[in-house]
Design a protein around this motif. Structure first.
Motif, mmCIF file in Angstrom:
data_model
loop_
_atom_site.group_PDB
_atom_site.id
_atom_site.type_symbol
_atom_site.label_atom_id
_atom_site.label_comp_id
_atom_site.label_asym_id
_atom_site.label_seq_id
_atom_site.Cartn_x
_atom_site.Cartn_y
_atom_site.Cartn_z
ATOM 1 N N TYR A 1 74.670 75.477 64.602
ATOM 2 C CA TYR A 1 73.775 76.241 63.720
ATOM 3 C C TYR A 1 74.507 77.447 63.126
ATOM 4 C CZ TYR A 1 69.743 79.131 62.370
ATOM 5 O OH TYR A 1 68.848 79.911 61.683
ATOM 6 N N HIS A 2 75.247 78.157 63.982
ATOM 7 C CA HIS A 2 76.027 79.313 63.526
ATOM 8 C C HIS A 2 77.002 78.905 62.404
ATOM 9 C CE1 HIS A 2 78.301 83.175 64.215
ATOM 10 N NE2 HIS A 2 79.267 82.446 63.676
ATOM 11 N N GLU A 3 77.704 77.792 62.629
ATOM 12 C CA GLU A 3 78.658 77.350 61.608
ATOM 13 C C GLU A 3 77.948 76.919 60.328
ATOM 14 O OE1 GLU A 3 81.596 78.214 62.178
ATOM 15 O OE2 GLU A 3 81.225 78.585 64.310
ATOM 16 N N LEU B 1 75.253 78.241 59.228
ATOM 17 C CA LEU B 1 74.868 79.469 58.525
ATOM 18 C C LEU B 1 76.010 79.986 57.653
ATOM 19 C CD1 LEU B 1 72.788 81.485 61.180
ATOM 20 C CD2 LEU B 1 71.947 80.326 59.118
ATOM 21 N N HIS B 2 77.239 79.698 58.071
ATOM 22 C CA HIS B 2 78.377 80.102 57.235
ATOM 23 C C HIS B 2 78.385 79.342 55.909
ATOM 24 C CE1 HIS B 2 80.442 83.018 59.616
ATOM 25 N NE2 HIS B 2 80.482 82.227 60.683
ATOM 26 N N MET B 3 77.774 78.152 55.887
ATOM 27 C CA MET B 3 77.686 77.414 54.623
ATOM 28 C C MET B 3 76.642 78.061 53.719
ATOM 29 S SD MET B 3 77.740 73.484 55.996
ATOM 30 C CE MET B 3 77.954 72.797 54.330
ATOM 31 N N TYR C 1 81.973 88.388 57.253
ATOM 32 C CA TYR C 1 81.449 87.025 57.413
ATOM 33 C C TYR C 1 80.040 87.042 57.998
ATOM 34 C CZ TYR C 1 86.123 85.307 56.450
ATOM 35 O OH TYR C 1 87.316 85.024 55.842
ATOM 36 N N HIS C 2 79.826 87.921 58.971
ATOM 37 C CA HIS C 2 78.520 87.966 59.630
ATOM 38 C C HIS C 2 77.729 89.142 59.068
ATOM 39 C CE1 HIS C 2 81.168 85.987 62.815
ATOM 40 N NE2 HIS C 2 80.423 85.041 62.290
ATOM 41 N N THR C 3 77.161 88.903 57.899
ATOM 42 C CA THR C 3 76.385 89.951 57.232
ATOM 43 C C THR C 3 75.062 90.163 57.969
ATOM 44 O OG1 THR C 3 75.390 88.272 55.841
ATOM 45 C CG2 THR C 3 77.357 89.354 54.970
ATOM 46 N N ALA D 1 72.141 89.704 56.814
ATOM 47 C CA ALA D 1 71.269 88.553 56.536
ATOM 48 C C ALA D 1 71.651 87.356 57.416
ATOM 49 C CB ALA D 1 71.372 88.178 55.058
ATOM 50 N N PHE D 2 72.964 87.195 57.627
ATOM 51 C CA PHE D 2 73.454 86.124 58.499
ATOM 52 C C PHE D 2 72.904 86.321 59.910
ATOM 53 C CE2 PHE D 2 76.236 84.128 61.498
ATOM 54 C CZ PHE D 2 76.850 83.056 60.870
ATOM 55 N N ARG D 3 73.025 87.533 60.420
ATOM 56 C CA ARG D 3 72.584 87.822 61.791
ATOM 57 C C ARG D 3 71.077 87.647 61.933
ATOM 58 N NH1 ARG D 3 76.789 86.737 64.849
ATOM 59 N NH2 ARG D 3 78.467 88.260 64.756
HETATM 60 ZN ZN LIG Z 1 80.863 83.063 62.516
#
Ligand SMILES: [Zn+2]
Length: 234
Positions: A187-189, A191-193, A206-208, A210-212
């Motif tokens: 799931y984490h990977e 989210l990078h997409m 990378y981990h903005t 919004a990402f978090r």
């Molecule tokens: Zn990451």
């Protein structure tokens, strides 16, 4: 003429008599193994000795098998291998064409391992499809999914946006690893997409935020985060 397996077995038995001072050598099993590179192993399990020799040495001359057998058995007894044996082995193994064969074997295996999303315990295609449905309304295009070649412990997942690939550590392809944990790594990977990295104050993030925030939407976020901390601490 003996096969490579049979002659290696004879040399290992002789090494046990000489290095280990054993009148009766143990039961020995030799196999040539497609290791990446020049790797050989010796193990004892339940009184039996298992020797695995890199198949790069399949056509090695008898003296080289003998030298390798003595080196491996010496290792088992925590003894230094004789200088002559080490020299003999190296002279053969470090020849340019043998090295090239081992390089080639490594490359081919590296490439081969990069295909296939089906593991022993988990199937990455299925994991991806389920998470895509559950969290992304099926909007992510499936990238290349692959297990890592090695059982990396520190890096559990990686998303490469240039090659549109997600690589998951082979160490997670294990029945001891609960499904929610490997799902969370995937799931984490994923989210990078969805969240591309951004340059903030000259640094690539990378981990903005919004990402978090999205990461916390995972249904077992707390459990997964805790388990990952434990894995990292090991
Ligand atoms: Zn990451």
């Amino acid at each position: 003429m003996f096969s490579g397996e049979a002659s290696m077995k004879i040399h290992v038995a002789e090494a046990f008599r000489q290095v280990g001072n054993r009148s009766e050598p143990p039961e020995i099993q030799v196999s040539f193994y497609p290791f990446a590179g020049l790797n050989h192993t010796i193990r004892i399990r339940k009184q039996r000795v298992y020797v695995r020799v890199s198949d790069v040495l399949r056509d090695a001359p008898q003296q080289v098998y003998r030298a390798l057998a003595f080196m491996l058995v010496s290792k088992l007894y925590n003894k230094r291998a004789s200088t002559e044996d080490v020299k003999l082995y190296r002279q053969y193994a470090y020849q340019p064409d043998v090295l090239r064969a081992s390089d080639l074997a490594r490359q081919q295996r590296g490439r081969k391992r990069l295909t296939g999303s089906d593991g022993f315990t988990y199937n990455l295609d299925k994991l991806f499809a389920r998470l895509n449905r559950q969290y992304f309304d099926n909007e992510l295009t499936k990238p290349t999914l692959s297990w890592s070649a090695r059982r990396t412990k520190r890096i559990l997942g990686h998303h490469d946006y240039v090659h549109e690939t997600i690589v998951i550590s082979r160490s997670l392809d294990d029945p001891q690893i609960p499904e929610y944990l490997i799902s969370f790594v995937m799931y984490h990977e994923m989210l990078h997409m969805k969240h591309r990295s951004r340059i903030i104050n000259g640094r690539r993030i990378y981990h903005t935020a919004a990402f978090r925030a999205d990461e916390r939407r995972f249904d077992r976020y707390e459990d997964a985060a805790e388990e990952l901390d434990k894995l990292a601490g090991r």
